[in-house]
Structures are given as structure tokens and as C-alpha cells.
Design a protein around this motif. Structure first.
Motif, PDB file in Angstrom:
ATOM      1  N   ASP A 193       0.836  -1.204   0.000  1.00  0.00           N
ATOM      2  CA  ASP A 193       0.000   0.000   0.000  1.00  0.00           C
ATOM      3  C   ASP A 193       0.868   1.251   0.000  1.00  0.00           C
ATOM      4  OD1 ASP A 193      -2.124  -1.677   0.099  1.00  0.00           O
ATOM      5  OD2 ASP A 193      -2.565  -1.355   2.229  1.00  0.00           O
ATOM      6  N   GLU A 253       0.195   4.002   1.382  1.00  0.00           N
ATOM      7  CA  GLU A 253       0.132   4.656   2.684  1.00  0.00           C
ATOM      8  C   GLU A 253       0.960   3.936   3.748  1.00  0.00           C
ATOM      9  OE1 GLU A 253      -3.629   5.392   0.386  1.00  0.00           O
ATOM     10  OE2 GLU A 253      -2.447   3.638   0.909  1.00  0.00           O
ATOM     11  N   VAL A 313      -0.012   4.991  10.940  1.00  0.00           N
ATOM     12  CA  VAL A 313      -1.200   4.870  10.094  1.00  0.00           C
ATOM     13  C   VAL A 313      -1.702   6.243   9.651  1.00  0.00           C
ATOM     14  CG1 VAL A 313      -1.908   2.671  11.100  1.00  0.00           C
ATOM     15  CG2 VAL A 313      -2.713   4.806  12.127  1.00  0.00           C
ATOM     16  N   TYR A 340      -3.625   6.893   6.410  1.00  0.00           N
ATOM     17  CA  TYR A 340      -5.036   6.519   6.280  1.00  0.00           C
ATOM     18  C   TYR A 340      -5.964   7.489   7.022  1.00  0.00           C
ATOM     19  CZ  TYR A 340      -3.015   1.997   4.944  1.00  0.00           C
ATOM     20  OH  TYR A 340      -2.305   1.011   4.329  1.00  0.00           O
ATOM     21  N   TRP A 376      -8.930   9.063   5.161  1.00  0.00           N
ATOM     22  CA  TRP A 376      -9.903   8.201   4.495  1.00  0.00           C
ATOM     23  C   TRP A 376     -11.266   8.342   5.161  1.00  0.00           C
ATOM     24  CZ3 TRP A 376      -8.921   3.104   1.740  1.00  0.00           C
ATOM     25  CH2 TRP A 376      -7.717   3.149   1.019  1.00  0.00           C
ATOM     26  N   LEU A 434     -13.014   3.090   4.453  1.00  0.00           N
ATOM     27  CA  LEU A 434     -11.912   2.344   5.042  1.00  0.00           C
ATOM     28  C   LEU A 434     -12.376   1.000   5.580  1.00  0.00           C
ATOM     29  CD1 LEU A 434      -8.935   2.262   5.826  1.00  0.00           C
ATOM     30  CD2 LEU A 434      -9.526   3.457   7.958  1.00  0.00           C
ATOM     31  N   THR A 476     -13.079  -1.321   2.715  1.00  0.00           N
ATOM     32  CA  THR A 476     -11.809  -1.755   2.127  1.00  0.00           C
ATOM     33  C   THR A 476     -11.154  -2.827   2.986  1.00  0.00           C
ATOM     34  OG1 THR A 476     -11.465   0.421   1.130  1.00  0.00           O
ATOM     35  CG2 THR A 476      -9.524  -0.993   1.373  1.00  0.00           C
ATOM     36  N   LEU A 490      -4.989  -0.515  11.987  1.00  0.00           N
ATOM     37  CA  LEU A 490      -5.926   0.530  11.574  1.00  0.00           C
ATOM     38  C   LEU A 490      -7.111   0.667  12.511  1.00  0.00           C
ATOM     39  CD1 LEU A 490      -6.043  -0.190   7.733  1.00  0.00           C
ATOM     40  CD2 LEU A 490      -4.643   1.495   8.940  1.00  0.00           C
TER      41      LEU A 490
END
Length: 285
Positions: A34, A36, A169, A172, A175, A180, A183, A280
């Protein structure tokens, strides 16, 4: 069939990657493709998996081992599944090299791993060797045996001092939370569940029935590492290659041993899912 030499060579590759990183001063690695994703401490990847492997071996000290029975159906299934794994590796590299290939990659994964794996098992039908083994594992250890290793691994990987303050993180943070969450759910099924089903439940199981525990775990781990070779498309370097071998190889060895000892597929789904997304969770709190 003599398997100790290729097994030793495979384990040397998997163990040698983090040693080379450490020896060359690379103490942080990228564990995800990713954009990010941030680098994490090398120790936060290696040490938790080593502790997990030890706890899997010790809890409990003795459990039944899968019997080796190399029948023709199992051989055909193993060859077919290994072929699917190699095909997917080649397609993943080709697809990720295309403009917008990262969006097409999950579809290719589902079609090849799920579709190809299903076709192989359907064309050479036979009872999974894991079923007979699971019936011999005491229910208590089937259910609770993985717990100490999974909890220790999760704490050391994400929350202990080894993690260096936790995974960054911040990429993210902007987002939308619904996006999120969706996903994360999508990745859980297309990565955690699908990859573990194919590489451990389907492929490793057949290899274990042919070769035994550690040759099968090592072979499945190497094919799992090879699947992630597409990461070199964006950044072809020795450091990225060693980091990929380290992060994916450590996860594969721990998940492979979890599956081999307890035959609890939910345990390996949880470990893989946590590796992909547990960091996350604080964004939703």
C-alpha cells in the motif's frame, strides 16, 4: 523422497533475509504494498513470529502428526495447486506492471487462486488429508491451542516496545471511515481468507501428506513469498526483496505451523487478517 536438502535451503533463504538486512544496517522494512504503508522495525516482524513458533510447539508439548500417504490423487492435487501458485505469481507481476494494475490485481487473485484451486481439487477429487488429522487432534487443543501464540504474536507485533511506538497509520487518517471499513473487509476476504485457504489449507495440506510437516510448510511459504514478487515492479531493489522475504516469510512460517499443528483455519485467518489491518483499528475509536 529426500526433502531435507531443499527444506534446509528454503529455511536458509527465509532466515537469511532478515540477517542480511540487519547486517547491512536496514532495521526497518515495508511490510505492505500500500502507498500509505510506513516502515516498521525489523525486530517487530521477526521476534513475534519466533515467539509464536515456540508457543505453537509448546502448547501442548505433544499432538498427533499428519500421516504421510502419497496416493496418486494427492500428488495430482499438489502438482496442480503448485502450478496455479506459479501461474498467479507470473500474472500478478504482469498485471501490476500495467497502468491501473493495482485495481485489477484483486480480481485476478480471486479468479486464479479461488477458481484455479477449485478446478484442481474438483478435477482430482479426494478427501482432504487434513480432515483425518483434525479428527485426531483433541477438541480442546483444536479450539484453544492457537490462542497463546496468536495473542503473544499480536501483542509483540503491534503493542510491545519492539513495535517502536506502533505502526504509522497517518496515511489513512484522511480516508472516509465507511470506505476504510469496507476496504478492510474486502482485503480480509481477498487476502487473509483466500490466500490462507489456498496456500495453507489447500496446498500445504497436500504437500504435508506427501513430504511431511516442515518440507511442506517451507515449500508453501516460499511459494507465498514468491506471490509477493510483484512488489519489485514498483521498486526493484535488493532491500525491497529482502524485506518482502522477511515479512511474508515470517507470516507464512507461523501460519503454516499453526495450521499444521492445530488444523484450525480460523486461527490462520485471524493472524493474516490482523497483520493486514489490526493497526488501523484505532482510527475507528
Amino acid at each position: 523422497m529426500r526433502t531435507w536438502m531443499p527444506t534446509a535451503a528454503g529455511l536458509t533463504v527465509l532466515a537469511g533475509a532478515p540477517i542480511l538486512l540487519l547486517a547491512t544496517g536496514h532495521t526497518r522494512i515495508i511490510t505492505s504494498a500500500d502507498e500509505e504503508a510506513a516502515a516498521v522495525p525489523l525486530a517487530a516482524v521477526v521476534v513475534p513470529c519466533l515467539v509464536g513458533l515456540i508457543l505453537i510447539r509448546l502448547v501442548p508439548p505433544s499432538l498427533p502428526v499428519m500421516a504421510i500417504a502419497g496416493d496418486d490423487v494427492t500428488r495430482r492435487q499438489a502438482r496442480g495447486l503448485a502450478g496455479v501458485a506459479l501461474l498467479f505469481t507470473a500474472l500478478a507481476i504482469a498485471v501490476r506492471a500495467l497502468p491501473g494494475g493495482s485495481d485489477l490485481y484483486p480480481l485476478v487473485k480471486v479468479l486464479v487462486l479461488l477458481g484455479g484451486g477449485w478446478l484442481v481439487l474438483r478435477s482430482a477429487r479426494g478427501r482432504s488429508p487434513a480432515r483425518a488429522h483434525r479428527e485426531r487432534v483433541p477438541r480442546l487443543w483444536y479450539r484453544l491451542g492457537p490462542v497463546p501464540a496468536v495473542l503473544a504474536w499480536g501483542y509483540l507485533y503491534f503493542y510491545s516496545p519492539l513495535a517502536g511506538g506502533g505502526e504509522d497509520v497517518s496515511g489513512y487518517a484522511d480516508w472516509d471511515r465507511v470506505e476504510l471499513a469496507l476496504t478492510m473487509l474486502f482485503v480480509f476476504f481477498t487476502a487473509s481468507v483466500l490466500e490462507e485457504w489456498f496456500y495453507r489449507v489447500a496446498l500445504q495440506t497436500r504437500l504435508e501428506a506427501l513430504w511431511g510437516r516442515w518440507p511442506a510448510i517451507t515449500a508453501a511459504a516460499l511459494l507465498f513469498v514468491l506471490m509477493h514478487a510483484y512488489r519489485l515492479v514498483d521498486e526493484p531493489s535488493v532491500v525491497v526483496a529482502l524485506g518482502t522475504i522477511t515479512s511474508t516469510g515470517a507470516l507464512a512460517l507461523m501460519a503454516g505451523y499453526l495450521w499444521s499443528r492445530y488444523r484450525n483455519m480460523w486461527a490462520i485467518f485471524v493472524v493474516h487478517g490482523a497483520a493486514n489491518a489490526l493497526a488501523l483499528i484505532p482510527l475507528f475509536v
